[in-house]
Design a protein around this motif. Sequence first.
Motif, PDB file in Angstrom:
ATOM      1  N   SER A 117       4.814 -12.335  19.504  1.00 35.39           N
ATOM      2  CA  SER A 117       4.559 -10.907  19.342  1.00 35.39           C
ATOM      3  C   SER A 117       4.925 -10.486  17.928  1.00 35.39           C
ATOM      4  CB  SER A 117       5.353 -10.085  20.362  1.00 35.39           C
ATOM      5  OG  SER A 117       6.734 -10.317  20.199  1.00 35.39           O
ATOM      6  N   ALA A 118       4.418  -9.324  17.562  1.00 32.24           N
ATOM      7  CA  ALA A 118       4.729  -8.717  16.270  1.00 32.24           C
ATOM      8  C   ALA A 118       4.835  -7.215  16.487  1.00 32.24           C
ATOM      9  CB  ALA A 118       3.648  -9.028  15.247  1.00 32.24           C
ATOM     10  N   TYR A 119       5.862  -6.629  15.911  1.00 28.74           N
ATOM     11  CA  TYR A 119       6.076  -5.194  16.053  1.00 28.74           C
ATOM     12  C   TYR A 119       6.290  -4.575  14.684  1.00 28.74           C
ATOM     13  CZ  TYR A 119       6.945  -6.550  20.857  1.00 28.74           C
ATOM     14  OH  TYR A 119       6.815  -7.076  22.104  1.00 28.74           O
ATOM     15  N   SER A 120       5.594  -3.511  14.425  1.00 30.96           N
ATOM     16  CA  SER A 120       5.837  -2.778  13.197  1.00 30.96           C
ATOM     17  C   SER A 120       7.163  -2.040  13.354  1.00 30.96           C
ATOM     18  CB  SER A 120       4.695  -1.790  12.960  1.00 30.96           C
ATOM     19  OG  SER A 120       4.981  -0.999  11.840  1.00 30.96           O
ATOM     20  N   VAL A 121       8.048  -2.202  12.382  1.00 29.48           N
ATOM     21  CA  VAL A 121       9.337  -1.522  12.445  1.00 29.48           C
ATOM     22  C   VAL A 121       9.476  -0.459  11.363  1.00 29.48           C
ATOM     23  CG1 VAL A 121      10.522  -3.388  13.645  1.00 29.48           C
ATOM     24  CG2 VAL A 121      10.486  -3.362  11.149  1.00 29.48           C
ATOM     25  N   SER A 122       8.368  -0.202  10.660  1.00 27.45           N
ATOM     26  CA  SER A 122       8.347   0.902   9.697  1.00 27.45           C
ATOM     27  C   SER A 122       6.918   1.382   9.528  1.00 27.45           C
ATOM     28  CB  SER A 122       8.917   0.481   8.337  1.00 27.45           C
ATOM     29  OG  SER A 122       7.999  -0.355   7.653  1.00 27.45           O
ATOM     30  N   GLU A 123       6.789   2.601   9.126  1.00 24.53           N
ATOM     31  CA  GLU A 123       5.485   3.151   8.767  1.00 24.53           C
ATOM     32  C   GLU A 123       5.097   2.564   7.406  1.00 24.53           C
ATOM     33  OE1 GLU A 123       2.091   5.472   9.244  1.00 24.53           O
ATOM     34  OE2 GLU A 123       3.686   5.069  10.680  1.00 24.53           O
TER      35      GLU A 123
END
Length: 149
Positions: A117-123
Motif C-alpha cells: 500500500s501507499a498513503y499520501s501523508v502530505s498535500e
Amino acid sequence: MATVLRATTELVAATWLNTLFDQPIVATTLPKPADGTPVWADTGFITVAVVGGGAGMYVPLRSPVVSVDCWAVNPQSAKPPWGKANNLAETVQAACYGPINMRLELPGGFPDVRALSAYSVSESRRITDDQSSYAHYSLDVQLHWVEAS
C-alpha cells in the motif's frame, strides 16, 4: 563470500512510481541536461528520497516515508510550467487511494518485492524560487512493502 543484494526503499519507490506512467520518469536524482535542454522536458520528471518511516521489529514489513518531488520545465520560456509538475504530483496522489498489492521486479538483480500500500501523508506543495525556472511540487508518501518470497 558473495554479496547478497537487498531491496532498498528508493528502488521500490522508483519502480512503483514508474508503473504509473507510460515511460520511466522516476529516479533518485534529476538527470543533468546534456546540451542545455533536459531530456525530460516533454514528460516532466520525479525524484524520490527516503525522509522517515520505519521497519517492522518482528516482521520484515517496511513502512518508509518517501519524499516525491515532481519537476517540469519549459526550455522555450523562463516561466515554470506549474500545471505539468502539479499533474505529476496529482497522479501520484491519486495512486495512493486503495491497496496496491503488486509484485515489483526491481532492476539490477535486486530481489522482487511486494508493494502492499501507499498513503499520501502530505498535500502536494509548490516549491518556489528555483533559479533554473523549473516547476517543482513535492509530497510525502508512506509505502508499505516486503521482499517477495
